[in-house]
Design an enzyme around this catalytic site. Structure first.
Site, short mmCIF file in Angstrom:
data_model
loop_
_atom_site.label_atom_id
_atom_site.label_comp_id
_atom_site.label_asym_id
_atom_site.label_seq_id
_atom_site.Cartn_x
_atom_site.Cartn_y
_atom_site.Cartn_z
N ASP A 9 -11.74 2.58 -25.86
CA ASP A 9 -11.87 2.61 -24.62
C ASP A 9 -11.98 4.45 -24.60
O ASP A 9 -12.02 5.36 -25.47
CB ASP A 9 -10.37 2.48 -23.76
CG ASP A 9 -10.34 2.42 -22.81
OD1 ASP A 9 -11.38 1.89 -22.02
OD2 ASP A 9 -9.28 3.42 -22.39
N LEU A 10 -12.24 4.83 -23.13
CA LEU A 10 -12.74 6.07 -22.96
C LEU A 10 -11.57 7.14 -22.46
O LEU A 10 -11.35 7.46 -22.85
CB LEU A 10 -14.42 5.91 -22.04
CG LEU A 10 -14.07 7.53 -21.78
CD1 LEU A 10 -14.96 8.56 -22.94
CD2 LEU A 10 -15.47 7.70 -20.59
N ASP A 11 -11.76 6.16 -20.92
CA ASP A 11 -10.26 7.37 -20.60
C ASP A 11 -8.79 6.70 -21.25
O ASP A 11 -8.79 5.46 -21.34
CB ASP A 11 -10.38 6.65 -18.74
CG ASP A 11 -11.86 6.53 -18.35
OD1 ASP A 11 -11.84 8.12 -18.38
OD2 ASP A 11 -12.76 5.95 -17.54
N THR A 58 -8.97 11.68 -18.82
CA THR A 58 -9.15 11.98 -17.81
C THR A 58 -8.79 11.42 -16.83
O THR A 58 -8.83 11.27 -15.79
CB THR A 58 -11.17 11.23 -17.56
OG1 THR A 58 -10.51 9.93 -18.32
CG2 THR A 58 -12.55 11.69 -18.35
N LYS A 105 -4.92 2.27 -14.77
CA LYS A 105 -5.67 2.63 -15.89
C LYS A 105 -5.64 1.72 -16.21
O LYS A 105 -5.47 -0.12 -16.47
CB LYS A 105 -4.13 2.87 -16.94
CG LYS A 105 -3.40 4.72 -17.02
CD LYS A 105 -3.16 5.59 -18.14
CE LYS A 105 -2.37 6.63 -17.80
NZ LYS A 105 -1.38 6.45 -18.78
N GLY A 106 -6.90 1.35 -16.99
CA GLY A 106 -8.34 0.36 -16.97
C GLY A 106 -8.52 -0.29 -16.28
O GLY A 106 -9.63 -1.29 -16.55
N ARG A 137 -11.99 0.30 -10.73
CA ARG A 137 -12.11 1.73 -9.21
C ARG A 137 -12.28 0.70 -7.98
O ARG A 137 -11.03 1.25 -6.98
CB ARG A 137 -13.64 1.96 -9.01
CG ARG A 137 -13.87 3.25 -8.04
CD ARG A 137 -15.00 4.11 -7.71
NE ARG A 137 -15.75 4.28 -9.02
CZ ARG A 137 -17.09 4.35 -9.73
NH1 ARG A 137 -17.61 4.89 -8.27
NH2 ARG A 137 -17.92 4.65 -10.71
N SER A 181 -15.82 0.35 -22.01
CA SER A 181 -14.99 1.15 -20.82
C SER A 181 -15.04 0.67 -19.25
O SER A 181 -16.32 0.05 -19.60
CB SER A 181 -15.66 2.51 -20.99
OG SER A 181 -14.90 2.97 -19.67
N ALA A 182 -14.57 0.31 -18.78
CA ALA A 182 -14.23 0.13 -17.65
C ALA A 182 -15.08 1.31 -16.34
O ALA A 182 -15.25 0.55 -15.67
CB ALA A 182 -13.08 -0.02 -16.23
N ASN A 189 -18.82 5.82 -14.95
CA ASN A 189 -18.78 7.50 -15.37
C ASN A 189 -18.87 7.29 -16.44
O ASN A 189 -18.97 8.56 -17.27
CB ASN A 189 -18.06 8.23 -14.58
CG ASN A 189 -18.01 7.88 -13.30
OD1 ASN A 189 -19.20 8.07 -12.06
ND2 ASN A 189 -16.70 7.71 -12.19
N LYS A 217 -11.36 -6.00 -16.73
CA LYS A 217 -10.61 -5.76 -18.31
C LYS A 217 -8.82 -6.42 -16.94
O LYS A 217 -9.12 -5.50 -16.08
CB LYS A 217 -9.83 -4.66 -19.27
CG LYS A 217 -10.81 -4.10 -20.24
CD LYS A 217 -10.84 -2.71 -19.66
CE LYS A 217 -11.48 -1.77 -20.99
NZ LYS A 217 -11.78 -0.78 -21.33
N GLU A 245 -7.32 1.02 -27.22
CA GLU A 245 -7.00 1.16 -26.15
C GLU A 245 -6.00 1.10 -25.69
O GLU A 245 -4.46 2.03 -26.57
CB GLU A 245 -7.13 -0.02 -25.73
CG GLU A 245 -7.94 -1.78 -24.77
CD GLU A 245 -8.30 -0.65 -23.57
OE1 GLU A 245 -7.48 0.44 -23.02
OE2 GLU A 245 -9.44 -0.60 -22.61
N ASP A 246 -5.54 2.46 -24.06
CA ASP A 246 -4.23 2.73 -23.54
C ASP A 246 -3.70 2.01 -22.74
O ASP A 246 -3.14 2.41 -21.94
CB ASP A 246 -4.80 4.36 -23.13
CG ASP A 246 -5.64 4.05 -22.25
OD1 ASP A 246 -6.25 3.32 -22.17
OD2 ASP A 246 -5.16 4.75 -21.46
C1 BG6 Z 1 -10.38 3.42 -16.54
C2 BG6 Z 1 -10.10 4.19 -15.69
O1 BG6 Z 1 -11.16 3.46 -18.06
O2 BG6 Z 1 -11.60 3.78 -15.94
C3 BG6 Z 1 -9.11 3.91 -14.87
O3 BG6 Z 1 -8.83 3.55 -16.78
C4 BG6 Z 1 -10.71 3.95 -13.80
O4 BG6 Z 1 -7.91 4.38 -13.99
C5 BG6 Z 1 -12.37 2.82 -14.19
O5 BG6 Z 1 -10.62 2.98 -12.43
C6 BG6 Z 1 -12.97 3.03 -13.64
O6 BG6 Z 1 -13.31 4.25 -13.96
P1 BG6 Z 1 -14.74 4.72 -13.16
O7 BG6 Z 1 -15.45 6.47 -13.33
O8 BG6 Z 1 -15.89 4.07 -12.93
O9 BG6 Z 1 -14.67 5.00 -10.87
MG MG Z 2 -8.67 3.90 -20.64
#
Ligand code: BG6
Ligand code: MG
Length: 217
Positions: free
Chosen positions: A8-10, A16, A44-45, A48, A113-114, A117, A144, A168-169
């Site tokens: 996972d990224l964030d 982030t 988290k996860g 948007r 990742s969700a 960005n 997710k 994953e966090d």
């Molecule tokens: C997840 C984050 O990785 O991405 C969430 O944990 C976030 O908090 C989701 O809402 C969507 O991200 P983005 O960058 O597309 O707004």
């Molecule tokens: Mg995450």
């Protein structure tokens, strides 16, 4: 069997969550209510769109479709400003050590990742070259805890789902990995990520011999 590692990224590779929080808090304040760090845990996860739905529930607000769309864009514009100057110093401790070890051993690596960005963030912090596949919020239809993001990542890596290991966090992310029948490794607090197969506070607690064991399992 060949193993695949999915990150996972964030909150796993970079912290982030604090920037997502600042952008959502700014929007909440503009709409006339507070948004706390504790409430940010729920985000988290989560996609948007779902985050904005939850934010409006928190503020007891309704929105027309047009307002909803405008606020989604506004939040992302603010978030992009916060992450504009991100660099390698924001990579979480010992993440490069693990990526480097996997690369040296020709183990395929994917991002799951969700976030929409994800790719520009990996580019900014200089980790893009490590990834053999990137699956993010632009490639999936189901968020997710649905396993779609991880199943697609496994497919791109050419690895069976049950030979994949996921870091994953988020609770939703651990659930997604478990639903995909992958080994789930929670990065964060034990009492929150209790569904994970293994839990560590961060990558500094993960040894190379543990990674080696996962590869050989
Ligand atoms: C997840 C984050 O990785 O991405 C969430 O944990 C976030 O908090 C989701 O809402 C969507 O991200 P983005 O960058 O597309 O707004
Ligand atoms: Mg995450």
């Amino acid at each position: 069997m060949k193993k695949g590692f999915i990150f996972d990224l964030d909150g796993v590779i970079v912290d982030t969550a604090k920037y997502h929080y600042l952008a959502w808090k700014k929007l909440a304040n503009e709409l006339g209510f507070e948004f706390t760090k504790e409430q940010n845990e729920l985000f988290k996860g989560v996609s948007r769109k779902r985050c904005l739905e939850i934010l409006l529930e928190i503020g007891n607000r309704t929105a027309t479709q047009q307002e909803f769309d405008t606020w989604m864009v506004e939040k992302n514009v603010d978030y992009l400003k916060f992450i504009e100057n991100m660099d390698a110093s924001e990579i979480l401790p010992d993440v490069p050590k693990i990526l480097e070890y996997l690369k040296e051993n020709n183990i395929p690596i994917a991002l799951g990742s969700a976030s929409k960005n994800a790719k520009p963030i990996l580019e900014k912090v200089g980790l893009l070259p490590y990834f053999d596949a990137i699956v993010d919020g632009n490639n999936v239809t189901k968020a997710k805890p649905d396993p779609e993001v991880f199943l697609l990542a496994a497919k791109h890596l050419g690895v069976n789902a049950d030979d994949c290991i996921v870091f994953e966090d988020a609770v939703a992310g651990v659930e997604a990995a478990n639903a995909a029948k992958m080994i789930s490794i929670g990065i964060g607090e034990k009492n929150i990520l209790k569904e994970a197969d293994y839990i560590f506070n961060d990558f500094t607690e993960i040894s190379i011999s543990f990674i080696q064991e996962l590869i050989e399992k």
